[in-house]
Every structure is written in structure tokens, then in C-alpha cells.
Design an enzyme around this catalytic site. Structure first.
Site, short mmCIF file in Angstrom:
data_model
loop_
_atom_site.label_atom_id
_atom_site.label_comp_id
_atom_site.label_asym_id
_atom_site.label_seq_id
_atom_site.Cartn_x
_atom_site.Cartn_y
_atom_site.Cartn_z
N GLU A 167 54.14 8.88 -34.15
CA GLU A 167 54.95 9.65 -33.21
C GLU A 167 56.06 10.46 -33.89
O GLU A 167 57.26 10.15 -33.77
CB GLU A 167 55.53 8.73 -32.13
N GLU A 351 47.63 4.95 -28.22
CA GLU A 351 48.55 4.12 -27.42
C GLU A 351 48.49 4.56 -25.98
O GLU A 351 48.54 5.76 -25.68
CB GLU A 351 50.00 4.26 -27.88
#
Ligand code: IFM
Length: 440
Positions: A167, A351
């Protein structure tokens, strides 16, 4: 669940994800100080000033955790290695106990036929490197490459896949512009540099891992759909800018060798001189792309300084994080990523999941809301697949309740409940439902 394994291609990968600092117990095994330790020790940054010192004590209990993964029929486990566990000072002499730990971890996955999907950085920067400017310092790309060489020199022969940085938006914007994550800066120049250096480090480590002969290297990016608050041009522009610095900046960098114009209006003056020269490194070819997806944001313009917008409360049902449940966004991102960036490259949902105020009662956790959330998002992903998106896997965040960063231990994302006093694990209803879906 409303889906079962046989609804998917035979080689489709179901997995569950965690990260090192959130579960391992950072106090064990000779790991060095990280910027999350100092951030958490600063009053006001983290709920109850909690940190990852104990986590879920996965360091000592990983066999039990992997037994749970295997029993549920998962194919893969997405985990991260801690830079400060491998190199307590970020550079220099490795911590043999740290390397041995990851060796054991990977072998324990393989013994259970779980594919080890490694991430090299999931946010716990060694403090010694933070002291030298951390992600603001261009040298971090080299430091990160050296770390990649050391950890993958040890486990790279056995991992199924590897990705450099979890991320990038969180490492750049959330941590340097919003100040919500370590190092807690609120500085536009620091943001611009961190966002660029994170991509430079990404590309550098891909080069290093290719040099080691590794295959199946990807990038993991997080995405939030941006919905304009109304039909005005100002609202559309505001949402497009949110989309620009949240979602497009990193994919544009990696796949197009440029940054979005609307983002450059704010960050451009603060990027390093001749930053364009780094795209050769940033654009290292990848074998797959991972999408982390949870929610959308409703964006309204304001009269303040750049980026001149606010997030406003949306009308949809929300999770324990206060995040709207918006599965359409996952479908839209899968379609858009393929159409505009990745083409035939395999995509993974690396995710997806929800925090829920789960309560353990008589040995059970009835997390129906999580089952609904997973059903809706898997259905959105399936729809994209049916329309030709080359989706190769789906991973739930998270296997265990864990340390949710600035929100401490109270937001529960796990399929498995963790009692943070006793560290007992109790599979929730969602775990059992997934187990039936994956094993029958
Ligand atoms: O817990 C985090 C994880 O570390 C990164 N992705 C989002 C999760 C939920 O906030």
C-alpha cells in the site's frame, strides 16, 4: 458462504493475509526499534498508546496459526517480513534470529501446502533509517534494495510470490500528509518525496529480486473509489483529484512512467529534481498486481488550500472502521486496472475484509456481517472475472484479529478471534463458513 471453490477455476488461489508488526510480537527475537514504536509512544497518536510489542504473539504461535489456515482449506498465506527484524539498524549486520524465524515460517507454510506470498515492507521502518529521514531520503531505495537482497537471499528460493511494499499510498500520503501513521508528518514536501521514493524503492527491489533469479514478482496497491458528492464540476474535479493521489499516482508511475497532471499541480513543486529519470527503475516489469480494497469515499470540494476537498459522510452501511460497504468499487477497480494499466497480467485481490465489533460468547463469535461483506465482495470479483478480468486469487484481510495501527487492538478484522489477554485463538463463524466453501 454464497460461493464455493468449484465456482472458480481450478488454479484460483484463496488466501488470508496478515503483516509482521501487526501480529508477530515485535519485542521477541532481537528485532530493532521501528518508527511505529516511537510513533505509538507519543501521546495522542495511537488509541491507548498501544504498539506491536506483543501483537498476537505469532512469533511463538505460528504453527497453530498455520494449522488454522490449512484446516480451512486456504491455498496461500500472505505475510510480510519485518525490515527491523532482519536488520535491526536497517542496514549493516543482519539479525540471524530474524532470518532463522522467516526460514522456519516459510518451511512451516510449505509443510502445510500453503503458498508463501511475501511482502517486504508493511510499514515498520527501522528507527535508525527514520532518523535519517526515512522515506524522504532518496537513499532509502538503495537501503531497501540491500534489505531485499538479504531477506530474499534467505527465503526467496521457497516463496511463491513476492511484492516489495504494501500500500504505497499509506506509506506516502497517509503517513506524511495526513499524519495518521508513522512517522506522523503533515508536510506536502515530505509527502511528494515519500510517494516518489516508495516507487523508486519498489522498482529497485524488483531489480534486485530478479537478479536473485526470483519469479512471480508483483506490486500491491490499495484503492478507494472516489464518488463526487454531487453532479457539479467542482465535485467531479475534487473526486478526480482524490482518485489521482490515492489510486492513479502509483499505477501511473509503474505502468505509464508518469504522474497524473492533477496531482502534479500540488505535489509537482516538491518532487525531487529530475524525478522523471527514475521511471526507468520504477517501471520494472511485474508478473502480477495485487489490489487491496475495502471502501469508497464521498468527496466534496472546499475553499481551502490544495487538495481543496473533504471526505463527507456517505449513506451506505458502515463497518466498525466507519467505512462504507461498497462492493461495486472492487468490481470497478478490477475492470479499470485491467483496461487502463495491466491488460493480461494476472490480478489478485490481496486484501479485502471488514472490522466488526465481534464479541466472544460461549466460545462463539457470530460475525454474520463479515460473512455478508465477504459474499458481496467475492461476488463483485466473480462478476469482473466473468467479464474477462484475469483474476487469479482472493485473499481475506485478516486471518487474525490484530494491531490495527493507530486504532490499536480494538478494531477486529480477523476470521479468527484473538483474546489479547490470553492470546487464545477462536475461529469465528466466518472462518467456519469459509472452511465449508473451500473444502466441500
Ligand atoms: O490492517 C490494515 C493493513 O495493515 C493494511 N491494509 C488495510 C488493513 C485494514 O485497515
Amino acid at each position: 458462504m454464497q460461493f464455493k471453490r468449484s465456482d472458480f477455476p481450478q488454479d484460483f488461489i484463496f488466501g488470508a493475509a496478515t503483516s509482521s508488526y501487526q501480529i508477530e510480537g515485535h519485542q521477541f527475537g532481537g528485532a530493532g526499534q521501528t518508527h511505529w514504536d516511537s510513533f505509538a509512544a507519543t501521546p495522542g497518536n495511537v488509541v491507548r498508546a498501544e504498539n506491536g510489542a506483543l501483537g498476537c504473539d505469532h512469533y511463538h504461535r505460528f504453527e497453530e496459526d498455520f494449522d488454522l489456515l490449512a484446516a480451512a482449506g486456504f491455498d496461500a498465506y500472505r505475510f510480510s517480513t519485518s525490515w527491523a527484524r532482519v536488520l535491526p539498524d536497517g542496514r549493516g549486520t543482519p539479525n540471524q534470529a530474524g532470518l532463522d524465524f522467516y526460514d522456519r515460517l516459510v518451511d512451516a507454510m510449505l509443510e502445510r501446502e500453503l503458498k508463501p506470498c511475501a511482502t517486504l515492507y508493511h510499514w515498520e521502518l527501522p528507527q535508525a533509517l527514520a532518523d535519517q529521514g526515512g522515506w524522504r531520503n532518496r537513499d532509502i531505495a538503495k537501503w531497501f534494495g540491500d534489505y531485499a537482497e538479504i531477506i530474499m537471499g534467505r527465503i526467496g528460493d521457497r516463496v511463491f510470490s513476492a511484492a516489495p511494499i504494501n500500500e504505497p499510498w499509506c506509506v506516502g500520503w497517509l503517513s506524511h500528509f495526513l499524519g495518521h501513521h508513522a512517522p506522523g508528518l503533515r508536510d506536502i514536501r515530505a509527502t511528494a518525496r515519500a510517494m516518489h521514493h516508495v516507487l523508486l524503492a519498489h522498482g529497485t527491489s524488483i531489480e534486485v529480486m530478479r537478479g536473485l533469479g526470483m519469479k512471480n514478482l508483483g506490486g500491491v496497491f490499495n484503492f478507494e473509489w472516489a464518488t463526487p458528492v454531487d453532479g457539479s464540476e467542482a465535485a467531479r474535479d475534487a473526486a478526480a483529484l482524490y482518485d489521482g493521489y490515492y489510486n492513479r499516482f502509483f499505477l501511473d508511475g509503474v505502468f505509464k512512467g508518469r504522474y497524473p497532471e492533477n496531482v502534479l499541480q500540488g505535489l509537482g513543486p516538491h518532487l525531487p529534481e529530475n524525478y522523471q529519470d527514475d521511471f526507468v527503475t520504477i517501471q520494472q516489469p511485474l508478473d502480477w498486481v495485487g489490489l487491496n480494497y475495502y471502501t469508497r469515499k464521498v468527496i466534496a470540494p472546499n475553499d481551502g488550500p490544495w487538495p481543496s476537498h473533504d471526505e463527507v459522510d456517505g449513506p451506505l452501511p458502515k463497518t466498525q472502521m466507519g467505512w462504507e460497504i461498497y462492493p461495486q468499487g472492487l468490481y470497478d477497480f478490477l475492470k479499470r486496472t485491467q483496461a487502463e494499466y495491466t491488460g493480461d497480467l494476472p490480478l489478485f485481490v490481496t486484501e479485502n475484509g471488514m472490522a466488526n465489533a465481534d464479541v466472544l460468547k460461549d466460545g462463539h463469535v457470530q460475525d454474520t456481517a463479515r460473512i455478508d461483506y465477504l459474499n458481496q465482495h467475492v461476488a463483485a470479483a466473480q462478476k469482473a472475472m466473468q467479464e474477462g478480468v484475469p483474476l487469479s486469487g482472493y485473499m481475506v484481510w485478516s486471518l487474525l484479529d490484530n494491531y490495527e495501527w493507530a486504532l490499536g487492538y480494538e478494531k477486529r478484522f480477523g476470521l479468527v478471534h484473538v483474546d489479547f489477554e490470553t492470546l487464545d485463538r477462536t475461529p469465528k463463524e466466518s472462518y467456519s463458513a469459509l472452511k465449508i466453501a473451500l473444502t466441500s
